[in-house]
Design a protein around this motif. Sequence first.
Motif, PDB file in Angstrom:
ATOM      1  N   ARG A 336       1.022  -1.491   0.003  1.00 47.35           N
ATOM      2  CA  ARG A 336       0.227   0.256   0.012  1.00 47.35           C
ATOM      3  C   ARG A 336       0.754   1.263  -0.370  1.00 47.35           C
ATOM      4  NH1 ARG A 336      -2.566  -3.884   2.836  1.00 47.35           N
ATOM      5  NH2 ARG A 336      -5.354  -3.745   2.651  1.00 47.35           N
ATOM      6  N   ASP A 337       2.522   1.271  -0.073  1.00 46.38           N
ATOM      7  CA  ASP A 337       3.506   2.107  -0.037  1.00 46.38           C
ATOM      8  C   ASP A 337       3.266   2.614  -1.303  1.00 46.38           C
ATOM      9  OD1 ASP A 337       5.533   3.620   0.395  1.00 46.38           O
ATOM     10  OD2 ASP A 337       5.669   3.194   2.361  1.00 46.38           O
ATOM     11  N   LEU A 344       9.955  -2.122  -7.014  1.00 47.68           N
ATOM     12  CA  LEU A 344       9.640  -3.167  -7.802  1.00 47.68           C
ATOM     13  C   LEU A 344      10.374  -3.129  -9.737  1.00 47.68           C
ATOM     14  CD1 LEU A 344       5.664  -4.184  -7.708  1.00 47.68           C
ATOM     15  CD2 LEU A 344       8.323  -5.711  -6.961  1.00 47.68           C
ATOM     16  N   GLU A 345      10.214  -1.408  -9.862  1.00 49.28           N
ATOM     17  CA  GLU A 345      10.343  -1.679 -11.281  1.00 49.28           C
ATOM     18  C   GLU A 345      12.132  -1.205 -10.948  1.00 49.28           C
ATOM     19  OE1 GLU A 345       7.546   1.838 -13.103  1.00 49.28           O
ATOM     20  OE2 GLU A 345       9.183   2.482 -12.619  1.00 49.28           O
ATOM     21  N   ASN A 346      12.604  -0.773  -9.896  1.00 49.57           N
ATOM     22  CA  ASN A 346      13.823  -0.508 -10.287  1.00 49.57           C
ATOM     23  C   ASN A 346      14.646  -1.873  -9.763  1.00 49.57           C
ATOM     24  OD1 ASN A 346      13.573   2.266 -10.385  1.00 49.57           O
ATOM     25  ND2 ASN A 346      14.573   2.260  -8.110  1.00 49.57           N
ATOM     26  N   LEU A 347      14.099  -2.914  -9.027  1.00 44.59           N
ATOM     27  CA  LEU A 347      14.166  -4.410  -9.053  1.00 44.59           C
ATOM     28  C   LEU A 347      14.287  -5.434 -10.062  1.00 44.59           C
ATOM     29  CD1 LEU A 347      12.889  -4.562  -5.226  1.00 44.59           C
ATOM     30  CD2 LEU A 347      15.824  -4.669  -5.642  1.00 44.59           C
ATOM     31  N   LYS A 397       9.372  -5.252   6.836  1.00 41.60           N
ATOM     32  CA  LYS A 397       9.703  -5.628   8.259  1.00 41.60           C
ATOM     33  C   LYS A 397      10.515  -4.064   9.271  1.00 41.60           C
ATOM     34  CE  LYS A 397      11.850 -10.363   8.461  1.00 41.60           C
ATOM     35  NZ  LYS A 397      13.018 -10.961   8.271  1.00 41.60           N
ATOM     36  N   ARG A 398      10.743  -3.574   7.922  1.00 35.42           N
ATOM     37  CA  ARG A 398      11.057  -2.142   8.476  1.00 35.42           C
ATOM     38  C   ARG A 398       9.483  -1.080   8.766  1.00 35.42           C
ATOM     39  NH1 ARG A 398      16.729  -0.709   7.961  1.00 35.42           N
ATOM     40  NH2 ARG A 398      15.980   1.383   7.840  1.00 35.42           N
ATOM     41  N   LEU A 399       8.867  -0.896   7.587  1.00 39.99           N
ATOM     42  CA  LEU A 399       7.446  -0.820   7.612  1.00 39.99           C
ATOM     43  C   LEU A 399       6.900  -1.389   9.072  1.00 39.99           C
ATOM     44  CD1 LEU A 399       6.527  -0.109   3.916  1.00 39.99           C
ATOM     45  CD2 LEU A 399       7.670   1.618   5.534  1.00 39.99           C
ATOM     46  N   GLU A 400       6.599  -2.294   9.407  1.00 38.07           N
ATOM     47  CA  GLU A 400       6.194  -2.813  10.375  1.00 38.07           C
ATOM     48  C   GLU A 400       7.229  -2.688  12.102  1.00 38.07           C
ATOM     49  OE1 GLU A 400       7.115  -6.822  10.996  1.00 38.07           O
ATOM     50  OE2 GLU A 400       5.385  -7.195   8.386  1.00 38.07           O
ATOM     51  N   ASP A 404      12.353   3.678   7.894  1.00 40.47           N
ATOM     52  CA  ASP A 404      11.754   3.564   6.526  1.00 40.47           C
ATOM     53  C   ASP A 404      12.259   3.129   5.783  1.00 40.47           C
ATOM     54  OD1 ASP A 404      12.507   7.188   4.754  1.00 40.47           O
ATOM     55  OD2 ASP A 404      11.124   5.762   4.916  1.00 40.47           O
ATOM     56  N   ILE A 405      12.209   2.896   4.763  1.00 40.83           N
ATOM     57  CA  ILE A 405      12.563   2.872   3.605  1.00 40.83           C
ATOM     58  C   ILE A 405      13.185   3.246   2.491  1.00 40.83           C
ATOM     59  CG2 ILE A 405      11.403   0.718   4.417  1.00 40.83           C
ATOM     60  CD1 ILE A 405       9.541   1.625   1.219  1.00 40.83           C
TER      61      ILE A 405
END
Lengths: 416, 381
Positions: A336-337, A344-347, A397-400, A404-405
Motif C-alpha cells: 500500500r506504500d 518493483l520497477e527498479n528491482l 519488516k522495517r515498515l512494521e 523508513d525504507i
Amino acid sequence: MANSFTRMMSGRHTAVILASIGAGTLASGYLLSDHIVAAAERTRLYPPSADYPDLRKHNNCMAAALTPSIYGRLRDKTTPNDWTLDQCIQTGVDNPGHPFIKTVGMVAGDEESYEVFAELFDPVIKDRHNGYEPRTMKHPTDLDASKITAGMFDERYVLSSRVRTGRSIRGLSLPPACSRSERREVERVAVTALSGLKGDLSGRYYSLGEMSDREQQQLIDDHLLFDKPVSPLLMSAGMARDWPDARGIWHNNEKNFLIWINEEDHTRIISMEKGGNMKRVFERFCRGLKQVEQLIQERGWEFMWNDRLGYVLTCPSNLGTGLRAGVHIRLPILSRDPRFKRILENLRLQKRGTGGVDTAATGDTVDVSNLDRLGKSEVELVQLVIDGVNYLIECEKRLEKGQDIKIPAPIPQFRK
Amino acid sequence: MPFGNTHNNFKLNYKVEDEFPDLSKHNNHMAKVLTKELYGKIRDRQTPSGYTLDDVIQTGVDNPGHPFIMTVGCVAGDEESYEVFKELLDPVISDRHGGYKPTDKHKTDMNFENLKGGDDLDPNYVLSSRVRTGRSIKGFTLPPHNSRGERRAIEKLSVEALTSLDGEFKGKYYPLKSMTDAEQEQLINDHFLFDKPVSPLLTCAGMARDWPDGRGIMHNDNKTFLVWVNEEDHLRVISMQKGGNMREVFKRFCVGLQKIEEIFKKHNHGFMWNEHLGYILTCPSNLGTGLRGGVHVKLPKLSTHPKFDEILTRLRLQKRGTGGVDTASVGGVFDISNADRLGSSEVEQVQLVVDGVKLMVELEKKLEKGEAIDSLIPAQK
C-alpha cells in the motif's frame, strides 16, 4: 521423425515435386498450374499496399515496428513450412491493444519465422526486451542451480514459490501453425520422454480429451488444470485449433513438477511448492529440464535454441530463458506504500494478482516475479528475484517497526 | 496471402491417420459425413485460391456442437470450394437441406408480383416484418479466406453500388472503423449495428479477422432497407418495417436487390450463383435463396399449446426468440420464419411465411375465444 528430409521436402518447390508424383490425386480438374496462375494473378491484383493492415488505432510492438516497406518486402515470403508474415501478425491486427498495456502483437509459426521475418521480429524483440539486439548480442543460458545463494525466504511472508518456462521441439511447427499430426507428434515426443523420469520426478500424463471426470476434478482442486484459451490474443493466433486434441498435463507424484503440453507452447515446464524454498524449486526445475532434454535427445530430438535468441518459443516475449520465477507473498504494508511500484520497477520485478497475468491481487497477497526474459541467464534472473524478494521482505519488516525504507538503485538494462 | 492453413503440401508428408481429426465427440453435419477414407481421398486438393479441406472443416473440428442443435460444421472459402470438395459438401448439403441431391436444380424467383396476398397480416399480432438474404460477389474469395485487399475491394464496390441507389433506397454508408460515436449510438438504437462476431462458429472459421477493416453498414433514409458489408457474407441485405405488410417488405427486397445486382454486373462482378446451388454463400446452410423471411408475432396462447412445434414443422416454419437465433422469446412474442433455403424459390418461401403466419394468428384468436383448434391444424406442406 522430423529431420532434414522433412525440411527438404517442404516448401514451395515441393508442390511441383508432389504434383508430378501424385498428379492423379489432384482431382477435380484443378491442376497445379491453375494455382500458380491464380496466385500470380492475385499478386498482380493485390500488391502489398492493398493488403497493408490499418494500424492507426493500434498499440502493440508489431504495430510500432511494421512499415509499408517492411510489409512489402516480407508479404510474399514463406518459411520452409509455408508460414507467412500475415499469419505471424494476425493476432496483432485483430487485437489493437490497450492504451496502457503494450502487447507484442505477433507470434512465430515455426523456428524459421524468426529468421525469414527477422526484419520485423528484430525491432519487436528489441522493443520488448529493453534494447536487446538480436543480430549482435548473445544470450547466456545457465541452468546450474548450485550457483544460487540466499534462496530460502521468510515463510511468514512468502506463501509459495514457482518457476516456469517453455520449450519447443525442433523440427515441428509451433502452436499457431502446427497441423494435427505435428501437434500429436509433440505430445508423443514429450510424453515418451517424461515417462523416463525417475525418483521424485516420476509421474504420469493426463490427456485433456481423455481424462475421467474424477481426474479432471482432482487436477482442478490441485490448481494444475489448464483450460482452453479464451484470450483473443491466443485465439486470433490460431493456438486453440482442434482443442483438446493432443493437449494434456503431466505431473510428478508429489505434484511439484508439472508440464503442460501443447497449450501456448509445445511444452510449459513448472516447478513449484508451498513455502519459501526457491532454491529447491529452481534446483528441481533445472534437474527436471536437463533430464527431459537428455531423454528427448536419446531419440534424436532436441529443443529449439540458438545463441542469439536462447530458447525459441511462440511469443517473442518469452524468448531467451522463457523464465518467470515468482512468489506469492504477503506484503500488507509495503503493497500500500506509494513507493512500492517504483521499488518493483527498479528491482526489475513485476506484480500480478494471485490468479496470474491480468488478475487482481486478493487481500494482501501479491504475485511478484521477474520482468525480463532475454539477455540474462536463468541463474541470473532467479538470483535477481531472490535478492529482490528479500529486499521487499526487509522493507516490510522495517515498515512494521515504523522505520523508513529506501528505493533501491535501478538494475541496469541494455537500453541507455 | 489469404488466411488459412496454407501449408497444406507440407502436411501431406504426414499419414492420413495422423492428420485426421478426432470427431468422436462431435455432432455436426461435417462430422457425420467425414470419414478417414474420405479425408484421405480429398485432403491434397486446393481451390485455385489455395483453400484446403482443413480450412473448410476447421470450424466444425473446433466446435463439436450441441447434443440437440445440429450445426453445419464447415464453410466455403470461395465459389470453387463447393466443387473441389463436393464429396464432403454434397452429402452435408443433402443432410441439411432435406435430401437435396447433387443433380437437383434450384429455382430462383425474385419476382415479387408472384407473391399472393401478404399485405393483410393483423398488425395487432404481427409487430414487424423482415426479409433478409446474403449475396456473394463473383471474383472474390469469401469471408473465411479473403485477404484485407480483397475485403477492401469488396467494400469499395459495394459502397459504390449502394450509394448510387435512389428513390426509397437512397441512403448512406457507415464504415465500422470510422463512424462517429453519435452515428454508432444511433445505429445501435435503430437496432441496425452489427458487432464483431463472438460466436466461436464464426471466429474459428476466420471470419472476424482484421475487424473492423472493410466492414460497414448502409441503410436508406427511411430505415427500411439495410445492407451489412463483410460480416459473415460479402453482403447481407435486409428489408424490414413495423407491422404486417410482408408484401411491401418483399417488394422492396426484390427491387433493391435487382438494382444492386445490375450495378455489380456492370463491373463484371455479378453475384455468385449457379442453377444447382442457387446463390452461393459462406455457410452451406444459406445456399439456395439464403432467404429468411419472418415476423415478430404475438402468440402467447398458441405458443404454449402442446401442438405448437408440430404446427410449425408442418408449415415449414421455425421459431426463434426476438433477439434472433439462440435467444428466448419475450412476452409471448416470437420470431417466426421459413425453415427452408434450398430447393424452393424466394417467392415460395415467403409465401409459406405469409400463409403460415396468417393461419397461426387465426389459431391464436380462436384460442383467445376458448375455441378448439384441432380441426384447423394443417397438413404437412
